[in-house]
Design a protein around this motif. Sequence first.
Motif, PDB file in Angstrom:
ATOM      1  N   PRO A 101       0.830  -1.211   0.000  1.00  0.00           N
ATOM      2  CA  PRO A 101       0.000   0.000   0.000  1.00  0.00           C
ATOM      3  C   PRO A 101       0.862   1.257   0.000  1.00  0.00           C
ATOM      4  N   ASN A 102       0.260   2.374  -0.369  1.00  0.00           N
ATOM      5  CA  ASN A 102       0.941   3.665  -0.277  1.00  0.00           C
ATOM      6  C   ASN A 102       1.162   3.926   1.210  1.00  0.00           C
ATOM      7  N   LEU A 103       2.395   3.722   1.646  1.00  0.00           N
ATOM      8  CA  LEU A 103       2.713   3.782   3.071  1.00  0.00           C
ATOM      9  C   LEU A 103       2.452   5.167   3.661  1.00  0.00           C
ATOM     10  N   THR A 104       2.754   6.214   2.913  1.00  0.00           N
ATOM     11  CA  THR A 104       2.532   7.574   3.414  1.00  0.00           C
ATOM     12  C   THR A 104       1.051   7.830   3.638  1.00  0.00           C
ATOM     13  N   ALA A 105       0.235   7.455   2.665  1.00  0.00           N
ATOM     14  CA  ALA A 105      -1.211   7.652   2.800  1.00  0.00           C
ATOM     15  C   ALA A 105      -1.768   6.794   3.934  1.00  0.00           C
ATOM     16  N   THR A 117     -13.234   0.895  -2.691  1.00  0.00           N
ATOM     17  CA  THR A 117     -12.272   1.993  -2.772  1.00  0.00           C
ATOM     18  C   THR A 117     -12.995   3.330  -2.850  1.00  0.00           C
ATOM     19  N   PHE A 136      -6.868  -0.055   2.396  1.00  0.00           N
ATOM     20  CA  PHE A 136      -5.411  -0.045   2.487  1.00  0.00           C
ATOM     21  C   PHE A 136      -4.789  -1.439   2.631  1.00  0.00           C
ATOM     22  N   HIS A 161      -3.812  -5.648  -0.810  1.00  0.00           N
ATOM     23  CA  HIS A 161      -2.415  -6.058  -0.873  1.00  0.00           C
ATOM     24  C   HIS A 161      -2.098  -7.303  -0.045  1.00  0.00           C
ATOM     25  N   TYR A 204      -5.430  14.051   1.022  1.00  0.00           N
ATOM     26  CA  TYR A 204      -4.319  13.365   0.375  1.00  0.00           C
ATOM     27  C   TYR A 204      -4.522  11.846   0.422  1.00  0.00           C
ATOM     28  N   CYS A 205      -4.960  11.340   1.573  1.00  0.00           N
ATOM     29  CA  CYS A 205      -5.208   9.892   1.710  1.00  0.00           C
ATOM     30  C   CYS A 205      -6.275   9.425   0.726  1.00  0.00           C
ATOM     31  N   SER A 252      -4.942   9.468  -2.893  1.00  0.00           N
ATOM     32  CA  SER A 252      -3.898   8.459  -3.140  1.00  0.00           C
ATOM     33  C   SER A 252      -4.450   7.051  -3.306  1.00  0.00           C
ATOM     34  N   PHE A 258      -4.210   5.991  -6.978  1.00  0.00           N
ATOM     35  CA  PHE A 258      -2.937   6.013  -7.714  1.00  0.00           C
ATOM     36  C   PHE A 258      -1.970   5.006  -7.153  1.00  0.00           C
TER      37      PHE A 258
END
Length: 194
Positions: free
Chosen positions: A2-6, A74, A130, A134, A187-188, A191, A194
Motif C-alpha cells: 500500500p501507499n505507506l505515506t497515505a 475503494t 489499504f 495487498h 491526500y489519503c 492516493s 494512484f
Amino acid sequence: MPNLTAFLSYVLVTTFTPGPNNIMSMSNASRYGFKNSIFFNVGIFFGFFFIIALCSIFSATLYSLIPSIKPAMTFIGAAYILWLAWKTYKSKPHSEDKNEKHTNTFLAGFLLQFVNPKVILYGITTVSTFIMPHYKSVLMLTFFSVFLAFVGFIATCCWSLFGSIFQKFLISNNTMINTVMALLLIYCAISLFF
C-alpha cells in the motif's frame, strides 16, 4: 504494497483526533490519574483489536465472495475519508462535561468499541482500502489488527498523559490543526486511486 505515506497519515490522523476513546481516556486520567486509568486504555486496546479483526474477516469474506467489489469499496472508502476531512475541518473544540459519569475499567474500555462508530468505520475503511487489496493472509491480517490496535492504544495513552495540555493546544490552535488534518485526509483519499 500500500501507499505507506497515505496509510500512515490516515491511521495517525484518525487515531489521534478527538473521538470517544481519546476523550474518555483524557477524562479518566484527569479524574483518576494516569496510573489508575491504564486498565481502561488496555480495554480499549483489546476491544479495538477485536473490532479490527472482525472488519478484516468481513472484508476478506466480501473480497472472496465478490472480487469485483474492490473498486466500489475503494470509492466508498475515499468518500468516507473525504467526509472525515470535511468534518475535521469544520469541527469546533468542545469542553467536557465534568458532571458526566464514566467508568474507568477494562470492561468499559473494551465494550466502548462496540458502540463507537468511529472505530467501526475506521476499521472497515482501513482494512478494505489499504490492507485487503495487498494482503489477504491470516498472518498479515492479524499483524495489521495488532498494529492498528497498538497505534490506537498509543493515542489513548497520549491523550491520557497529556490530556489537559493537548486539549488547551487544540482549542487555541483549532483552525490550523483542523486544516492540516483535513488536508492529510484529502491526500489519503486521492492516493487510493494512484
